[in-house]
Design a protein around this motif. Sequence first.
Motif, PDB file in Angstrom:
ATOM      1  N   PRO A 174      24.427  -3.084  13.065  1.00 51.13           N
ATOM      2  CA  PRO A 174      24.907  -4.469  13.044  1.00 51.13           C
ATOM      3  C   PRO A 174      23.759  -5.464  13.138  1.00 51.13           C
ATOM      4  O   PRO A 174      22.724  -5.196  13.756  1.00 51.13           O
ATOM      5  N   GLY A 175      23.958  -6.613  12.522  1.00 48.95           N
ATOM      6  CA  GLY A 175      22.968  -7.672  12.599  1.00 48.95           C
ATOM      7  C   GLY A 175      23.241  -8.618  13.743  1.00 48.95           C
ATOM      8  O   GLY A 175      24.208  -8.461  14.490  1.00 48.95           O
ATOM      9  N   ASP A 176      22.375  -9.615  13.870  1.00 46.27           N
ATOM     10  CA  ASP A 176      22.514 -10.576  14.969  1.00 46.27           C
ATOM     11  C   ASP A 176      22.493 -12.019  14.476  1.00 46.27           C
ATOM     12  O   ASP A 176      22.257 -12.949  15.243  1.00 46.27           O
ATOM     13  N   ILE A 177      22.762 -12.212  13.175  1.00 49.40           N
ATOM     14  CA  ILE A 177      22.637 -13.539  12.593  1.00 49.40           C
ATOM     15  C   ILE A 177      23.563 -14.543  13.286  1.00 49.40           C
ATOM     16  O   ILE A 177      24.685 -14.222  13.659  1.00 49.40           O
ATOM     17  N   THR A 178      23.055 -15.747  13.488  1.00 49.35           N
ATOM     18  CA  THR A 178      23.865 -16.867  13.943  1.00 49.35           C
ATOM     19  C   THR A 178      23.962 -17.863  12.796  1.00 49.35           C
ATOM     20  O   THR A 178      22.934 -18.384  12.341  1.00 49.35           O
ATOM     21  N   LEU A 179      25.170 -18.079  12.321  1.00 49.81           N
ATOM     22  CA  LEU A 179      25.368 -18.951  11.173  1.00 49.81           C
ATOM     23  C   LEU A 179      25.559 -20.401  11.608  1.00 49.81           C
ATOM     24  O   LEU A 179      26.133 -20.674  12.657  1.00 49.81           O
ATOM     25  N   THR A 180      25.081 -21.303  10.769  1.00 45.26           N
ATOM     26  CA  THR A 180      25.211 -22.744  11.032  1.00 45.26           C
ATOM     27  C   THR A 180      25.739 -23.408   9.762  1.00 45.26           C
ATOM     28  O   THR A 180      24.962 -23.889   8.938  1.00 45.26           O
ATOM     29  N   PRO A 181      27.048 -23.423   9.563  1.00 42.92           N
ATOM     30  CA  PRO A 181      27.629 -23.961   8.325  1.00 42.92           C
ATOM     31  C   PRO A 181      27.271 -25.418   8.089  1.00 42.92           C
ATOM     32  O   PRO A 181      27.011 -26.180   9.021  1.00 42.92           O
ATOM     33  N   GLY A 182      27.258 -25.776   6.800  1.00 46.03           N
ATOM     34  CA  GLY A 182      27.016 -27.155   6.423  1.00 46.03           C
ATOM     35  C   GLY A 182      25.720 -27.388   5.690  1.00 46.03           C
ATOM     36  O   GLY A 182      25.375 -28.538   5.394  1.00 46.03           O
ATOM     37  N   ALA A 183      24.996 -26.316   5.357  1.00 44.99           N
ATOM     38  CA  ALA A 183      23.699 -26.489   4.702  1.00 44.99           C
ATOM     39  C   ALA A 183      23.828 -26.889   3.234  1.00 44.99           C
ATOM     40  O   ALA A 183      22.865 -27.387   2.651  1.00 44.99           O
ATOM     41  N   LEU A 184      24.986 -26.662   2.624  1.00 44.55           N
ATOM     42  CA  LEU A 184      25.236 -27.088   1.248  1.00 44.55           C
ATOM     43  C   LEU A 184      26.446 -28.017   1.240  1.00 44.55           C
ATOM     44  O   LEU A 184      27.362 -27.877   2.054  1.00 44.55           O
ATOM     45  N   PRO A 185      26.486 -28.947   0.290  1.00 44.85           N
ATOM     46  CA  PRO A 185      27.570 -29.940   0.292  1.00 44.85           C
ATOM     47  C   PRO A 185      28.877 -29.402  -0.283  1.00 44.85           C
ATOM     48  O   PRO A 185      28.882 -28.558  -1.190  1.00 44.85           O
ATOM     49  N   VAL A 186      29.979 -29.901   0.267  1.00 44.08           N
ATOM     50  CA  VAL A 186      31.315 -29.569  -0.228  1.00 44.08           C
ATOM     51  C   VAL A 186      32.088 -30.857  -0.482  1.00 44.08           C
ATOM     52  O   VAL A 186      31.749 -31.921   0.052  1.00 44.08           O
ATOM     53  N   LEU A 187      33.134 -30.727  -1.298  1.00 44.96           N
ATOM     54  CA  LEU A 187      34.010 -31.843  -1.629  1.00 44.96           C
ATOM     55  C   LEU A 187      35.439 -31.510  -1.235  1.00 44.96           C
ATOM     56  O   LEU A 187      35.869 -30.359  -1.388  1.00 44.96           O
ATOM     57  N   ASP A 188      36.181 -32.509  -0.759  1.00 48.29           N
ATOM     58  CA  ASP A 188      37.620 -32.335  -0.660  1.00 48.29           C
ATOM     59  C   ASP A 188      38.243 -32.913  -1.933  1.00 48.29           C
ATOM     60  O   ASP A 188      37.540 -33.394  -2.841  1.00 48.29           O
ATOM     61  N   ALA A 189      39.561 -32.889  -2.022  1.00 52.59           N
ATOM     62  CA  ALA A 189      40.228 -33.312  -3.256  1.00 52.59           C
ATOM     63  C   ALA A 189      39.960 -34.779  -3.568  1.00 52.59           C
ATOM     64  O   ALA A 189      39.705 -35.142  -4.729  1.00 52.59           O
ATOM     65  N   ASP A 190      39.997 -35.641  -2.562  1.00 55.19           N
ATOM     66  CA  ASP A 190      39.741 -37.061  -2.803  1.00 55.19           C
ATOM     67  C   ASP A 190      38.313 -37.285  -3.281  1.00 55.19           C
ATOM     68  O   ASP A 190      38.063 -38.095  -4.190  1.00 55.19           O
ATOM     69  N   GLU A 191      37.373 -36.580  -2.688  1.00 59.86           N
ATOM     70  CA  GLU A 191      35.975 -36.727  -3.097  1.00 59.86           C
ATOM     71  C   GLU A 191      35.750 -36.188  -4.499  1.00 59.86           C
ATOM     72  O   GLU A 191      34.962 -36.748  -5.276  1.00 59.86           O
ATOM     73  N   ALA A 192      36.446 -35.096  -4.845  1.00 55.21           N
ATOM     74  CA  ALA A 192      36.338 -34.568  -6.204  1.00 55.21           C
ATOM     75  C   ALA A 192      36.873 -35.574  -7.215  1.00 55.21           C
ATOM     76  O   ALA A 192      36.272 -35.805  -8.277  1.00 55.21           O
ATOM     77  N   PHE A 218      33.780 -27.972  -4.727  1.00 56.43           N
ATOM     78  CA  PHE A 218      35.137 -28.279  -4.280  1.00 56.43           C
ATOM     79  C   PHE A 218      35.820 -26.937  -4.006  1.00 56.43           C
ATOM     80  O   PHE A 218      36.297 -26.281  -4.916  1.00 56.43           O
ATOM     81  N   PRO A 219      35.840 -26.472  -2.750  1.00 56.96           N
ATOM     82  CA  PRO A 219      36.317 -25.115  -2.466  1.00 56.96           C
ATOM     83  C   PRO A 219      37.769 -24.861  -2.860  1.00 56.96           C
ATOM     84  O   PRO A 219      38.113 -23.787  -3.352  1.00 56.96           O
ATOM     85  N   GLY A 220      38.647 -25.840  -2.626  1.00 56.95           N
ATOM     86  CA  GLY A 220      40.045 -25.633  -2.987  1.00 56.95           C
ATOM     87  C   GLY A 220      40.260 -25.512  -4.476  1.00 56.95           C
ATOM     88  O   GLY A 220      41.176 -24.819  -4.933  1.00 56.95           O
ATOM     89  N   SER A 221      39.439 -26.219  -5.236  1.00 60.07           N
ATOM     90  CA  SER A 221      39.439 -26.177  -6.691  1.00 60.07           C
ATOM     91  C   SER A 221      40.835 -26.410  -7.269  1.00 60.07           C
ATOM     92  O   SER A 221      41.689 -27.045  -6.651  1.00 60.07           O
ATOM     93  N   TRP A 222      41.067 -25.905  -8.473  1.00 60.90           N
ATOM     94  CA  TRP A 222      42.321 -26.186  -9.158  1.00 60.90           C
ATOM     95  C   TRP A 222      43.523 -25.598  -8.426  1.00 60.90           C
ATOM     96  O   TRP A 222      44.622 -26.159  -8.476  1.00 60.90           O
ATOM     97  N   SER A 223      43.329 -24.490  -7.710  1.00 60.90           N
ATOM     98  CA  SER A 223      44.458 -23.870  -7.017  1.00 60.90           C
ATOM     99  C   SER A 223      45.024 -24.800  -5.947  1.00 60.90           C
ATOM    100  O   SER A 223      46.244 -24.839  -5.734  1.00 60.90           O
TER     101      SER A 223
END
Length: 285
Positions: free
Chosen positions: A144-162, A263-268
């Motif tokens: 097993p690894g020991d990585i500690t993740l810190t989300p937010g390093a790349l940009p995302v969009l919600d539906a309104d922002e898209a 935009f993670p939600g995308s068309w779905s």
Amino acid sequence: MTTAVTITPGALDRALASGAPPVVLDVRWQLGDPNGREYYRVGHIPGAVFADLDTELAAPPSPQGGRHPLPDPEALQAAARRWGISAGRAVVVYDDNGNTAAARAWWLLRWAGVADVTILDGALAAWQGAGLRLEAGDPEGVPPGDITLTPGALPVLDADEAAELARKGLLLDARAAERYRGETEPVDPRAGHIPGALSAPTGDNLTTAGAFLTPAELRARFASLGADPDEPAVPVGVYCGSGVTAAHQIAALAIAGIDAALFPGSWSAWSADPARPAVTGPHPG
């Protein structure tokens, strides 16, 4: 995004034989085909660990989040540790379909703060084409690894922002052109595309052998769509059906020197909301 996006089969083979081998993730997945793990067991790059796109690289589907919402950060961190990822250790991802699924793992890990993640250019076919061996079965005792993740390093969009980006910047639809036009919709609630989005099928990022086009070719491709690394004032976003192949588009844009938001939600997710308009036909609308 300035770090390397891809790695060649030869470079990966040398890295695996070194004193500091990378973690290798096999991300075989295709829409409508649930047998990725079985394909992995038949033959995979030596030492590779299978990463399940539906259960490890995504949260459960929902109308609001789409078919592949971003996973809970704690769940993603637990998966990353199961895969053996530790701080400072490189990661390489691949699949058997031009890396259109593996890029999801690439994007997620970079979004979560793992800097050294690369995509095996040409995918599994390139590894085999180089005469490199495979191994079968399941791995035994992955430390097993020991990585500690810190989300937010790349940009995302919600539906309104898209929607806003489609009006004021550049929003690329990475799905096949016939889905963009609304001629077919095999899985999501409605056919069509987000108003103002441009069609930019992910498959056009690849050569016939399944490798990425050269940086110059990708720059020319995206410049023709209005995304130019020399004009960074134009913000770029990408969506697809459920945020999977859009990650591949973001990788291609990164190779071309262009940053883009997902935009993670995308068309779905968009098409599940009856209040969101849909455009059909070849034009952005």
